[in-house]
Scaffold this motif. Structure first.
Motif, PDB file in Angstrom:
ATOM      1  N   MET A 129       0.816  -1.204   0.000  1.00 41.01           N
ATOM      2  CA  MET A 129       0.000   0.000   0.000  1.00 41.01           C
ATOM      3  C   MET A 129       0.854   1.261   0.000  1.00 41.01           C
ATOM      4  O   MET A 129       0.482   2.277  -0.594  1.00 41.01           O
ATOM      5  CB  MET A 129      -0.946  -0.012   1.196  1.00 41.01           C
ATOM      6  N   ALA A 132       1.783   2.081  -3.482  1.00 41.30           N
ATOM      7  CA  ALA A 132       0.745   2.815  -4.219  1.00 41.30           C
ATOM      8  C   ALA A 132       0.945   4.320  -4.072  1.00 41.30           C
ATOM      9  O   ALA A 132       0.791   5.084  -5.038  1.00 41.30           O
ATOM     10  CB  ALA A 132      -0.642   2.417  -3.706  1.00 41.30           C
ATOM     11  N   PHE A 136       1.115   6.388  -7.647  1.00 40.59           N
ATOM     12  CA  PHE A 136      -0.104   6.940  -8.229  1.00 40.59           C
ATOM     13  C   PHE A 136      -0.302   8.404  -7.825  1.00 40.59           C
ATOM     14  O   PHE A 136      -0.404   8.705  -6.627  1.00 40.59           O
ATOM     15  CB  PHE A 136      -1.328   6.117  -7.813  1.00 40.59           C
ATOM     16  N   LYS A 141      -6.017   8.878  -7.996  1.00 36.75           N
ATOM     17  CA  LYS A 141      -6.319   8.166  -6.765  1.00 36.75           C
ATOM     18  C   LYS A 141      -7.774   7.708  -6.707  1.00 36.75           C
ATOM     19  O   LYS A 141      -8.087   6.711  -6.058  1.00 36.75           O
ATOM     20  CB  LYS A 141      -5.965   9.024  -5.550  1.00 36.75           C
ATOM     21  N   LEU A 144      -7.804   4.516  -8.689  1.00 36.22           N
ATOM     22  CA  LEU A 144      -7.158   3.480  -7.901  1.00 36.22           C
ATOM     23  C   LEU A 144      -8.099   2.973  -6.813  1.00 36.22           C
ATOM     24  O   LEU A 144      -8.241   1.766  -6.612  1.00 36.22           O
ATOM     25  CB  LEU A 144      -5.881   4.042  -7.265  1.00 36.22           C
ATOM     26  N   GLY A 145      -8.762   3.886  -6.103  1.00 32.17           N
ATOM     27  CA  GLY A 145      -9.688   3.483  -5.051  1.00 32.17           C
ATOM     28  C   GLY A 145     -10.820   2.626  -5.586  1.00 32.17           C
ATOM     29  O   GLY A 145     -11.217   1.637  -4.965  1.00 32.17           O
ATOM     30  N   LEU A 148      -9.604  -0.803  -6.107  1.00 35.33           N
ATOM     31  CA  LEU A 148      -9.359  -1.535  -4.863  1.00 35.33           C
ATOM     32  C   LEU A 148     -10.618  -2.216  -4.332  1.00 35.33           C
ATOM     33  O   LEU A 148     -10.536  -3.076  -3.444  1.00 35.33           O
ATOM     34  CB  LEU A 148      -8.800  -0.593  -3.792  1.00 35.33           C
ATOM     35  N   SER A 327     -13.041   1.335  -0.037  1.00 28.64           N
ATOM     36  CA  SER A 327     -12.094   1.240  -1.144  1.00 28.64           C
ATOM     37  C   SER A 327     -11.602   2.623  -1.577  1.00 28.64           C
ATOM     38  O   SER A 327     -10.402   2.826  -1.784  1.00 28.64           O
ATOM     39  CB  SER A 327     -12.722   0.496  -2.328  1.00 28.64           C
ATOM     40  N   SER A 331      -7.453   4.802  -1.003  1.00 29.24           N
ATOM     41  CA  SER A 331      -6.589   5.536  -1.939  1.00 29.24           C
ATOM     42  C   SER A 331      -6.517   7.020  -1.599  1.00 29.24           C
ATOM     43  O   SER A 331      -5.454   7.638  -1.718  1.00 29.24           O
ATOM     44  CB  SER A 331      -7.085   5.347  -3.375  1.00 29.24           C
ATOM     45  N   GLN A 332      -7.621   7.621  -1.181  1.00 30.35           N
ATOM     46  CA  GLN A 332      -7.603   9.059  -0.891  1.00 30.35           C
ATOM     47  C   GLN A 332      -6.807   9.376   0.377  1.00 30.35           C
ATOM     48  O   GLN A 332      -6.362  10.509   0.563  1.00 30.35           O
ATOM     49  CB  GLN A 332      -9.031   9.598  -0.774  1.00 30.35           C
TER      50      GLN A 332
END
Length: 404
Positions: A129, A132, A136, A141, A144-145, A148, A327, A331-332
């Motif tokens: 993680m 990532a 990214f 993002k 990406l989220g 996920l 998810s 990413s955020q």
């Protein structure tokens, strides 16, 4: 149709987004079948029947070790400045220990092996993680989220696969899990050389141009918002079948499992759409606030449900919103962490939002359900989700220009 995003030389190609999402899903495939199905079965085999006390020990001590190991593994990958080597080491160690757990000859030995396995698993997951965050950019993002969201869906499907009828022999199930994890994780690691973006490795000032609030305050709000939703989500994961049977005695466990899996599968395309929308419109936090609000709504529907159909409808609203929230939040979170040199450590601290609820939620249930019923528990969860939405709504305005 959503318009294409403006060109950005820092953006990763779609194939790498897909490979990374599959690698992250490998983590879920590693632990979901083991902790939900295979481990309880192994305990029953060793003890000659179901043993809740042993399962509770494995769950509690495993969560403690996972919390500490994730932070430590993240710090190690920060210190060495490399991620992929640690991911491979964690993959190998966790696979060996997973197979060893299947050969445990006593409950005590099983507890120790699962604790050691948690170390290996988090040695893989923590650098993954953090990687990532190295790769990214903010403009990607959301996508990406959304990707996920594959993790819980594939984890649930893997649990169904390894336990389906006579498809896989009992002695081969852990081997199949280990092979599935390797097949999901290795392509991203092997093909991911040179994907780190130099500008993502530079420390960020505490207040960046275009930022809405200081990073340290954003970190605190993001941590607490996820923790509150995770308490609610963990409670529903643990007590879904019991609650449904309180409404309809004899409700099939297979039907409950099918509902759970269907919800996770449905969340994947919705997460991708919302994630891409958030990238396009530079609204990274708005979908999170909206999903937390929907979680609260679904819980209130469940609390007041008078029929099984209404209860299931409320659960579907809650569960899809929670899956999307978790998810996209994963990413955020990378957006608000200010120190790339401590990214692995900081993500380890965020991982506590996944493990601490497992320690908090049973006490809430014991305190509320016997005297007030499940409705009181759901109202509490609704309030927690509403508080999460409030924490996020206060800085859910656009950030900078679109797709920046």
């Amino acid at each position: 149709m959503i318009a294409p995003l403006p060109p950005d030389p820092q953006r990763q190609p779609t194939w790498f987004v897909a490979l990374f999402a599959l690698a992250a899903a490998g983590g879920a495939v590693a632990f979901v079948p083991l902790l939900t199905v295979l481990l309880p079965q192994r305990i029953a085999d060793l003890q000659g029947g179901e043993d809740v006390a042993v399962l509770a020990q494995v769950t509690f001590f495993g969560a403690v070790v996972a919390s500490l190991a994730n932070i430590a593994a993240g710090m190690v990958s920060d210190r060495t400045g490399t991620r992929r080597g640690w991911i491979l080491a964690g993959l190998a160690l966790s696979s060996v220990l997973l197979l060893a757990a299947g050969e445990a000859r006593s409950a005590g030995e099983l507890v120790l092996l699962v604790m050691a396995w948690q170390v290996g698993l988090n040695l893989m997951l923590a650098p993954l993680m953090a990687w990532a965050g190295d790769c990214f950019p903010d403009s990607q993002k959301g996508m990406l989220g959304g990707a996920l969201a594959l993790s819980p869906a594939l984890g649930a499907l893997a649990g169904s696969l390894v336990t389906y009828g006579g498809l896989v022999a009992l002695e081969a199930r852990l081997w199949l899990v280990a092979m599935l994890v390797a097949a999901l994780v290795l392509p991203a690691v092997i093909c991911g050389g040179g994907r780190t973006r130099p500008e993502l490795m530079r420390p960020r000032p505490s207040v960046r141009p275009g930022a809405l609030i200081p990073s340290d305050e954003a970190v605190r709000r993001m941590w607490l918002a996820r923790f509150l939703v995770q308490v609610a989500e963990g409670g529903m994961f643990a007590f879904l079948l019991f609650w449904l049977r309180s409404l309809a005695p004899g409700f099939s466990e297979n039907t409950a499992a099918n509902i759970f899996s269907l919800v996770l599968v449905c969340a994947v395309p919705l997460s991708l759409l919302l994630g891409r929308w958030s990238d396009r419109h530079a609204r990274p936090i708005l979908p999170l606030a909206g999903c937390a609000l929907l979680c609260s709504t679904g819980m209130l529907v469940m609390a007041t449900a008078g029929t099984l159909a209404m209860a299931i409808a409320g659960y579907v609203i809650f569960a899809i919103a929670a899956a999307i929230f978790l998810s996209l939040h994963a990413s955020q979170t990378l957006r608000v962490l200010p120190a790339p040199e401590h990214r692995g450590r900081d993500l380890g601290l965020f991982n506590l939002t996944n493990t601490l609820p497992a320690m908090v939620m049973p006490w809430l249930t014991v305190l509320l359900v016997p005297g007030f019923g499940y409705s009181a528990l759901f109202v509490l969860f609704a309030l927690l989700s509403l508080a999460s939405a409030g924490l996020l709504a206060s800085f859910a305005r656009p950030v900078g220009s679109p797709a920046t």
